[in-house]
Design a protein around this motif. Structure first.
Motif, mmCIF file in Angstrom:
data_model
loop_
_atom_site.group_PDB
_atom_site.id
_atom_site.type_symbol
_atom_site.label_atom_id
_atom_site.label_comp_id
_atom_site.label_asym_id
_atom_site.label_seq_id
_atom_site.Cartn_x
_atom_site.Cartn_y
_atom_site.Cartn_z
ATOM 1 N N LYS A 47 0.833 -1.196 0.000
ATOM 2 C CA LYS A 47 0.000 0.000 0.000
ATOM 3 C C LYS A 47 0.873 1.253 0.000
ATOM 4 C CE LYS A 47 -3.763 -2.449 0.299
ATOM 5 N NZ LYS A 47 -4.674 -2.551 -0.854
ATOM 6 N N ALA A 48 0.655 2.115 -0.984
ATOM 7 C CA ALA A 48 1.386 3.387 -1.046
ATOM 8 C C ALA A 48 0.536 4.384 -1.808
ATOM 9 C CB ALA A 48 2.739 3.210 -1.724
ATOM 10 N N LYS A 49 0.213 5.496 -1.176
ATOM 11 C CA LYS A 49 -0.637 6.496 -1.808
ATOM 12 C C LYS A 49 0.086 7.219 -2.922
ATOM 13 C CE LYS A 49 -3.367 10.633 -0.700
ATOM 14 N NZ LYS A 49 -3.756 11.581 0.367
ATOM 15 N N ASP A 50 1.359 7.513 -2.709
ATOM 16 C CA ASP A 50 2.099 8.345 -3.655
ATOM 17 C C ASP A 50 2.400 7.601 -4.966
ATOM 18 O OD1 ASP A 50 3.751 10.732 -4.314
ATOM 19 O OD2 ASP A 50 5.354 9.252 -4.268
ATOM 20 N N HIS A 51 2.899 6.381 -4.854
ATOM 21 C CA HIS A 51 3.299 5.645 -6.053
ATOM 22 C C HIS A 51 3.282 4.171 -5.720
ATOM 23 C CE1 HIS A 51 6.705 4.228 -8.887
ATOM 24 N NE2 HIS A 51 5.536 4.080 -9.465
ATOM 25 N N LEU A 52 2.457 3.413 -6.396
ATOM 26 C CA LEU A 52 2.310 2.002 -6.111
ATOM 27 C C LEU A 52 2.596 1.186 -7.354
ATOM 28 C CD1 LEU A 52 1.400 -0.461 -4.477
ATOM 29 C CD2 LEU A 52 -0.949 0.087 -5.080
ATOM 30 N N ILE A 53 3.675 0.397 -7.311
ATOM 31 C CA ILE A 53 3.946 -0.549 -8.385
ATOM 32 C C ILE A 53 3.141 -1.810 -8.097
ATOM 33 C CG2 ILE A 53 5.672 -2.081 -9.388
ATOM 34 C CD1 ILE A 53 7.661 0.118 -9.275
ATOM 35 N N LEU A 54 2.283 -2.159 -9.020
ATOM 36 C CA LEU A 54 1.456 -3.346 -8.858
ATOM 37 C C LEU A 54 2.213 -4.607 -9.255
ATOM 38 C CD1 LEU A 54 -1.873 -1.959 -10.371
ATOM 39 C CD2 LEU A 54 -1.265 -2.133 -7.950
ATOM 40 N N LEU A 180 11.111 -0.927 -7.131
ATOM 41 C CA LEU A 180 10.899 0.518 -7.171
ATOM 42 C C LEU A 180 12.194 1.245 -7.536
ATOM 43 C CD1 LEU A 180 8.833 2.815 -6.660
ATOM 44 C CD2 LEU A 180 9.645 2.870 -4.293
ATOM 45 N N ALA A 181 13.314 0.769 -6.977
ATOM 46 C CA ALA A 181 14.610 1.373 -7.292
ATOM 47 C C ALA A 181 14.930 1.236 -8.780
ATOM 48 C CB ALA A 181 15.712 0.722 -6.452
ATOM 49 N N ALA A 182 14.636 0.072 -9.350
ATOM 50 C CA ALA A 182 14.870 -0.134 -10.782
ATOM 51 C C ALA A 182 13.991 0.792 -11.613
ATOM 52 C CB ALA A 182 14.594 -1.593 -11.144
ATOM 53 N N PHE A 183 12.737 0.957 -11.190
ATOM 54 C CA PHE A 183 11.825 1.857 -11.902
ATOM 55 C C PHE A 183 12.372 3.282 -11.904
ATOM 56 C CE2 PHE A 183 8.267 4.838 -11.980
ATOM 57 C CZ PHE A 183 7.525 4.384 -13.060
ATOM 58 N N TYR A 184 12.808 3.755 -10.737
ATOM 59 C CA TYR A 184 13.354 5.107 -10.659
ATOM 60 C C TYR A 184 14.656 5.233 -11.439
ATOM 61 C CZ TYR A 184 9.985 6.906 -7.295
ATOM 62 O OH TYR A 184 8.837 7.359 -6.700
ATOM 63 N N LYS A 185 15.438 4.169 -11.481
ATOM 64 C CA LYS A 185 16.676 4.219 -12.248
ATOM 65 C C LYS A 185 16.374 4.365 -13.736
ATOM 66 C CE LYS A 185 21.046 4.336 -12.653
ATOM 67 N NZ LYS A 185 21.788 5.488 -12.116
ATOM 68 N N ILE A 186 15.345 3.667 -14.209
ATOM 69 C CA ILE A 186 14.936 3.793 -15.605
ATOM 70 C C ILE A 186 14.449 5.216 -15.883
ATOM 71 C CG2 ILE A 186 13.241 3.020 -17.315
ATOM 72 C CD1 ILE A 186 13.445 0.222 -15.980
ATOM 73 N N LEU A 187 13.716 5.798 -14.928
ATOM 74 C CA LEU A 187 13.316 7.198 -15.061
ATOM 75 C C LEU A 187 14.543 8.097 -15.150
ATOM 76 C CD1 LEU A 187 10.379 6.291 -14.381
ATOM 77 C CD2 LEU A 187 10.228 8.303 -12.914
ATOM 78 N N ASP A 188 15.521 7.816 -14.334
ATOM 79 C CA ASP A 188 16.730 8.635 -14.328
ATOM 80 C C ASP A 188 17.450 8.561 -15.671
ATOM 81 O OD1 ASP A 188 18.950 10.165 -13.109
ATOM 82 O OD2 ASP A 188 20.044 8.289 -13.296
ATOM 83 N N TYR A 189 17.623 7.354 -16.201
ATOM 84 C CA TYR A 189 18.277 7.196 -17.503
ATOM 85 C C TYR A 189 17.567 8.001 -18.589
ATOM 86 C CZ TYR A 189 21.062 3.176 -15.878
ATOM 87 O OH TYR A 189 21.941 2.356 -15.237
ATOM 88 N N ASN A 190 16.252 8.063 -18.504
ATOM 89 C CA ASN A 190 15.464 8.637 -19.589
ATOM 90 C C ASN A 190 15.008 10.070 -19.350
ATOM 91 O OD1 ASN A 190 14.786 6.409 -21.762
ATOM 92 N ND2 ASN A 190 14.816 5.398 -19.772
ATOM 93 N N THR A 191 15.458 10.686 -18.266
ATOM 94 C CA THR A 191 15.102 12.082 -17.997
ATOM 95 C C THR A 191 16.325 12.939 -17.730
ATOM 96 O OG1 THR A 191 14.743 11.598 -15.637
ATOM 97 C CG2 THR A 191 12.826 11.512 -17.073
ATOM 98 N N ARG A 192 17.515 12.440 -17.990
ATOM 99 C CA ARG A 192 18.721 13.220 -17.722
ATOM 100 C C ARG A 192 18.831 14.438 -18.622
ATOM 101 N NH1 ARG A 192 23.422 8.699 -16.322
ATOM 102 N NH2 ARG A 192 22.435 7.988 -14.397
ATOM 103 N N ASP A 193 18.159 14.421 -19.759
ATOM 104 C CA ASP A 193 18.143 15.583 -20.647
ATOM 105 C C ASP A 193 16.868 16.393 -20.485
ATOM 106 O OD1 ASP A 193 20.577 14.810 -21.719
ATOM 107 O OD2 ASP A 193 19.631 13.554 -23.230
ATOM 108 N N TYR A 194 16.157 16.146 -19.386
ATOM 109 C CA TYR A 194 14.892 16.865 -19.142
ATOM 110 C C TYR A 194 15.169 18.359 -19.056
ATOM 111 C CZ TYR A 194 10.428 18.027 -16.892
ATOM 112 O OH TYR A 194 9.214 18.554 -16.583
#
Length: 311
Positions: A47-54, A180-194
Motif C-alpha cells: 500500500k502506497a498512496k504516492d506511487h504504487l507498483i502493482l 521501485l529502485a529499478a523503476f526510478y533508475k529507468i526514469l533517471d536514464y530517460n530524464t537526464r536531458d529533461y
C-alpha cells in the motif's frame, strides 16, 4: 517535486554503484530469463498512496497468446521492448515498435497492442498507480500524441531487469523497493536531458551555495561540475536571475555569515575564516574589509561596543 527529486537521487546513487558506465550504443546482453514464457513479480498487497507498483512482468510472445482487442487498463503501464517487433494502437494512430522502444499507457485509455506475426516481441512492463502515475509519464516525455520513444541506456536497463527476473526465476524473494529502485533508475536514464528552465536552475544554484558555502573546496568550477553545466552558461543564467555574478554572491554569503559569527560567537578570526569556506586567513581578512569596510577585529570591536552602549 522536491520529494520526488530527493527520492530519485537516493535510488540513483544506490544503483550507480552497482552498474557499469553508460553505453552510447545498444549492446544487447544475453539474458537467460528471455527464454522463459512469462515471469510476473506482483505487489498487490503493498500500500502506497504516492506511487504504487502493482507488478513487474515479462512476456515472450513466441509462446504467449496475444490479445488483439482494444481494452482499457485500470492502471498506468510502461512497456520496454526487449526483442522482436509489435504494434500499438492508441488515439487513432498505429505505431510499429521494435527492440529498444518503450511505450507508456495512462490509466483508462482505450488501446490495443500485439506482437508482429513473423518476429513477435518480448517485452517487460511495469504496472503502477498512485497520485504521481501520470506525472511520471509526462516526466518521461509521453503523451497520447507521443506514446512511444526510445529507451535510453538500453543495455543498462536490460541488466536491471535481468537482476530482478533472475532472482524471481531462482525463487529468491524480490523486494518491493528493489523493483521501485529499478523503476526510478529507468526514469533517471530517460530524464537526464529533461529541460530545466534557466530561472529554476539559477534558484537551485543559489540554494546550493547557501547550504555549501562553508566547504573550502566550493568554487565556480565545482558548482559547474555539480550541475553538469559550463562556466559561461552558469555565469549567464545566474547574472540574469540575481543581478550579480556567482563569484560575488558566494563571497557575500561567506562574508555575511562571518559577520554573524563575529557578532554572536567568541571564535577567533582564523576559525571563523575556515568555518565560512576560506582556507587562507589573510585572503579572508582582505575580502572581509573589502565588503564590510572594516577588518574582522574592527567589526567585532564595534559590535561589542554597540552592545555595551545599548545595555
Amino acid at each position: 517535486m522536491k520529494f520526488f527529486t530527493g527520492l530519485l537521487c537516493f535510488f540513483t546513487q544506490f544503483l550507480d554503484s552497482q552498474l557499469p558506465p553508460l553505453y552510447n550504443k545498444v549492446e544487447v546482453t544475453y539474458m537467460n530469463f528471455t527464454d522463459e514464457n512469462r515471469i510476473w513479480i506482483t505487489f498487490y498487497e503493498h500500500k502506497a498512496k504516492d506511487h504504487l507498483i502493482l507488478e513487474l512482468c515479462y512476456d515472450n510472445f513466441e509462446y504467449v497468446t496475444p490479445y488483439k482487442l482494444f481494452r482499457v487498463l485500470p492502471y498506468s503501464a510502461l512497456h520496454i521492448i526487449l526483442d522482436g517487433c509489435g504494434y500499438l494502437k492508441v488515439n487513432n494512430n498505429t505505431y510499429k515498435l521494435s527492440q529498444g522502444d518503450m511505450f507508456f499507457l495512462p490509466q483508462n485509455v482505450d488501446c490495443c497492442y500485439y506482437p508482429d506475426e513473423e518476429k513477435p516481441w518480448k517485452y517487460a512492463w511495469f504496472d503502477f498507480t498512485g497520485e504521481k502515475a501520470s506525472f511520471y509519464g509526462k516526466l518521461l516525455g509521453f503523451s497520447l500524441e507521443n506514446p512511444v520513444k526510445k529507451c535510453k541506456s538500453f543495455n543498462n536497463v536490460l541488466m536491471l531487469l535481468e537482476h530482478l527476473f533472475t532472482k524471481a526465476l531462482k525463487k529468491t524473494p524480490v523486494g518491493y523497493y528493489d523493483v521501485l529502485a529499478a523503476f526510478y533508475k529507468i526514469l533517471d536514464y530517460n530524464t537526464r536531458d529533461y529541460e530545466v528552465k534557466n530561472a529554476d536552475l539559477a534558484d537551485a544554484v543559489t540554494e546550493y551555495i547557501k547550504y555549501s558555502y562553508h566547504k573550502v573546496d566550493l568554487s565556480i568550477a565545482e558548482i559547474c561540475k555539480h550541475f553538469n553545466i559550463s562556466h559561461s552558461y552558469l555565469c549567464r543564467i545566474f547574472k540574469e536571475a540575481n543581478d550579480c555574478s556567482v563569484k560575488n554572491y558566494l563571497i557575500k554569503v561567506r562574508i555575511n555569515e562571518a559577520g554573524r559569527l563575529l557578532e554572536t560567537t567568541t571564535l577567533g578570526v582564523k576559525e571563523i575564516a575556515y568555518s565560512v569556506g576560506f582556507a587562507d586567513n589573510i585572503h579572508f581578512m582582505k575580502m572581509f574589509k573589502k565588503y564590510m569596510g572594516k577588518t574582522p577585529t574592527e567589526y567585532r570591536d564595534r559590535t561589542e561596543a554597540a552592545k555595551i552602549n545599548n545595555a
